[in-house]
Design a protein around this motif. Structure first.
Motif, PDB file in Angstrom:
ATOM      1  N   GLY A   5      29.847  -0.235 -52.092  1.00  0.00           N
ATOM      2  CA  GLY A   5      30.854  -1.432 -51.224  1.00  0.00           C
ATOM      3  C   GLY A   5      32.282  -1.559 -51.765  1.00  0.00           C
ATOM      4  N   TYR A   6      32.324  -1.560 -52.911  1.00  0.00           N
ATOM      5  CA  TYR A   6      33.769  -1.840 -53.630  1.00  0.00           C
ATOM      6  C   TYR A   6      33.789  -1.577 -55.119  1.00  0.00           C
ATOM      7  CZ  TYR A   6      31.622  -6.490 -53.894  1.00  0.00           C
ATOM      8  OH  TYR A   6      30.829  -7.385 -54.404  1.00  0.00           O
ATOM      9  N   THR A   7      35.005  -1.293 -55.494  1.00  0.00           N
ATOM     10  CA  THR A   7      35.406  -1.376 -56.905  1.00  0.00           C
ATOM     11  C   THR A   7      36.368  -2.407 -57.173  1.00  0.00           C
ATOM     12  OG1 THR A   7      35.103   1.196 -56.991  1.00  0.00           O
ATOM     13  CG2 THR A   7      36.557  -0.065 -58.723  1.00  0.00           C
ATOM     14  N   ILE A   8      36.198  -3.209 -58.021  1.00  0.00           N
ATOM     15  CA  ILE A   8      37.228  -4.344 -58.435  1.00  0.00           C
ATOM     16  C   ILE A   8      37.831  -3.904 -59.729  1.00  0.00           C
ATOM     17  CG2 ILE A   8      37.308  -6.760 -59.004  1.00  0.00           C
ATOM     18  CD1 ILE A   8      34.683  -7.399 -57.345  1.00  0.00           C
ATOM     19  N   LEU A   9      39.178  -4.199 -59.508  1.00  0.00           N
ATOM     20  CA  LEU A   9      39.860  -4.012 -60.821  1.00  0.00           C
ATOM     21  C   LEU A   9      40.483  -5.261 -61.251  1.00  0.00           C
ATOM     22  CD1 LEU A   9      42.147  -0.955 -59.580  1.00  0.00           C
ATOM     23  CD2 LEU A   9      40.256  -0.815 -60.778  1.00  0.00           C
ATOM     24  N   TYR A  10      40.462  -5.607 -62.457  1.00  0.00           N
ATOM     25  CA  TYR A  10      41.086  -7.056 -63.155  1.00  0.00           C
ATOM     26  C   TYR A  10      42.185  -6.890 -63.459  1.00  0.00           C
ATOM     27  CZ  TYR A  10      35.831  -8.155 -63.014  1.00  0.00           C
ATOM     28  OH  TYR A  10      34.360  -8.391 -62.692  1.00  0.00           O
ATOM     29  N   VAL A  11      43.207  -7.482 -62.712  1.00  0.00           N
ATOM     30  CA  VAL A  11      44.501  -7.618 -63.014  1.00  0.00           C
ATOM     31  C   VAL A  11      45.281  -8.499 -63.393  1.00  0.00           C
ATOM     32  CG1 VAL A  11      44.592  -5.538 -61.382  1.00  0.00           C
ATOM     33  CG2 VAL A  11      44.864  -7.676 -60.430  1.00  0.00           C
ATOM     34  N   GLU A  12      46.347  -8.242 -64.059  1.00  0.00           N
ATOM     35  CA  GLU A  12      47.142  -9.509 -64.403  1.00  0.00           C
ATOM     36  C   GLU A  12      47.640 -10.400 -63.107  1.00  0.00           C
ATOM     37  OE1 GLU A  12      48.042 -12.013 -67.327  1.00  0.00           O
ATOM     38  OE2 GLU A  12      47.435 -10.086 -67.723  1.00  0.00           O
ATOM     39  N   GLU A  13      48.252  -9.584 -62.125  1.00  0.00           N
ATOM     40  CA  GLU A  13      48.864 -10.457 -60.885  1.00  0.00           C
ATOM     41  C   GLU A  13      48.329  -9.686 -59.650  1.00  0.00           C
ATOM     42  OE1 GLU A  13      53.189 -11.258 -60.851  1.00  0.00           O
ATOM     43  OE2 GLU A  13      53.010 -10.827 -63.174  1.00  0.00           O
ATOM     44  N   THR A  43      40.955   1.078 -47.345  1.00  0.00           N
ATOM     45  CA  THR A  43      40.880   2.368 -48.125  1.00  0.00           C
ATOM     46  C   THR A  43      40.376   3.510 -47.509  1.00  0.00           C
ATOM     47  OG1 THR A  43      39.412   1.844 -49.869  1.00  0.00           O
ATOM     48  CG2 THR A  43      41.770   1.526 -50.365  1.00  0.00           C
ATOM     49  N   GLY A  44      39.403   3.118 -46.283  1.00  0.00           N
ATOM     50  CA  GLY A  44      38.605   3.975 -45.710  1.00  0.00           C
ATOM     51  C   GLY A  44      36.860   3.324 -45.744  1.00  0.00           C
ATOM     52  N   GLU A  45      36.140   4.040 -46.077  1.00  0.00           N
ATOM     53  CA  GLU A  45      34.684   3.504 -46.261  1.00  0.00           C
ATOM     54  C   GLU A  45      34.357   2.626 -47.447  1.00  0.00           C
ATOM     55  OE1 GLU A  45      31.431   6.402 -45.493  1.00  0.00           O
ATOM     56  OE2 GLU A  45      32.629   7.424 -44.347  1.00  0.00           O
ATOM     57  N   THR A  46      35.229   2.778 -48.475  1.00  0.00           N
ATOM     58  CA  THR A  46      34.954   2.110 -49.656  1.00  0.00           C
ATOM     59  C   THR A  46      36.099   0.997 -50.006  1.00  0.00           C
ATOM     60  OG1 THR A  46      33.461   3.604 -50.724  1.00  0.00           O
ATOM     61  CG2 THR A  46      34.323   2.172 -52.187  1.00  0.00           C
ATOM     62  N   THR A  47      35.871  -0.142 -50.391  1.00  0.00           N
ATOM     63  CA  THR A  47      37.090  -0.857 -50.462  1.00  0.00           C
ATOM     64  C   THR A  47      37.589  -1.091 -51.977  1.00  0.00           C
ATOM     65  OG1 THR A  47      36.320  -2.249 -48.651  1.00  0.00           O
ATOM     66  CG2 THR A  47      37.866  -3.395 -50.401  1.00  0.00           C
ATOM     67  N   ILE A  48      38.829  -1.043 -52.113  1.00  0.00           N
ATOM     68  CA  ILE A  48      39.271  -1.300 -53.727  1.00  0.00           C
ATOM     69  C   ILE A  48      39.671  -2.904 -53.594  1.00  0.00           C
ATOM     70  CG2 ILE A  48      41.331  -0.995 -55.406  1.00  0.00           C
ATOM     71  CD1 ILE A  48      41.678   2.019 -54.118  1.00  0.00           C
ATOM     72  N   SER A  49      39.143  -3.410 -54.649  1.00  0.00           N
ATOM     73  CA  SER A  49      39.301  -4.949 -54.595  1.00  0.00           C
ATOM     74  C   SER A  49      40.164  -5.222 -55.894  1.00  0.00           C
ATOM     75  CB  SER A  49      38.125  -5.653 -54.700  1.00  0.00           C
ATOM     76  OG  SER A  49      37.214  -5.231 -53.515  1.00  0.00           O
ATOM     77  N   PHE A  50      40.704  -6.500 -55.854  1.00  0.00           N
ATOM     78  CA  PHE A  50      41.498  -6.758 -57.137  1.00  0.00           C
ATOM     79  C   PHE A  50      41.254  -8.196 -57.357  1.00  0.00           C
ATOM     80  CE2 PHE A  50      43.699  -3.707 -55.088  1.00  0.00           C
ATOM     81  CZ  PHE A  50      44.269  -2.711 -55.852  1.00  0.00           C
ATOM     82  N   ALA A  51      40.882  -8.506 -58.641  1.00  0.00           N
ATOM     83  CA  ALA A  51      40.542  -9.945 -58.977  1.00  0.00           C
ATOM     84  C   ALA A  51      41.483 -10.130 -60.102  1.00  0.00           C
ATOM     85  CB  ALA A  51      39.131 -10.200 -59.346  1.00  0.00           C
TER      86      ALA A  51
END
Length: 131
Positions: A5-13, A43-51
């Protein structure tokens, strides 16, 4: 059935991170919370997420290793395929990415480069693998 479903990157902002990916790779915003602590890109079939790291800390009570451009990258990368590797690397660095490896032609013909995004995540920019 299982679907990635997605990859989540933990980011500062979150806003800053999502803007980087929009500006460099041309992705569009799918969703962002009113608090700007979580967002998704089309981004296509898979979502890039940010938290936000703050939100991640609420979900992961035992903590987590934070990505940081000053430390070595994690043993994971996001890979983006393009026929314009050199141009996209140049664009990424103009928006603040750190160049790790110049575009290099591999023995199998693929051109591969590596940059780190604003939060230090490793990004591969490459041509399609022919085969």
């Amino acid at each position: 059935m299982v679907k990635f479903g997605y990859t989540i990157l933990y980011v500062e902002e979150v806003e800053k991170a999502i803007s980087f990916y929009e500006n460099v790779f041309g992705f569009s915003r799918k969703f962002i919370t009113p608090d700007n602590d979580y967002a998704e890109l089309n981004t296509g079939e898979t979502t890039i997420s940010f938290a936000s790291k703050k939100l991640a800390a609420q979900n992961l009570k035992e903590g987590f290793l934070e990505s940081n451009p000053d430390n070595k990258p994690f043993a994971i990368e996001l890979g983006f395929i393009t026929d314009q590797v050199e141009e996209l690397v140049q664009k990424a660095t103009s928006f603040g990415a750190i160049l790790v490896t110049e575009p290099t032609k591999k023995p199998w013909g693929q051109i591969v480069a590596y940059v780190r995004d604003l939060d230090g995540f490793l990004v591969e920019i490459c041509t399609e693998v022919e085969g």
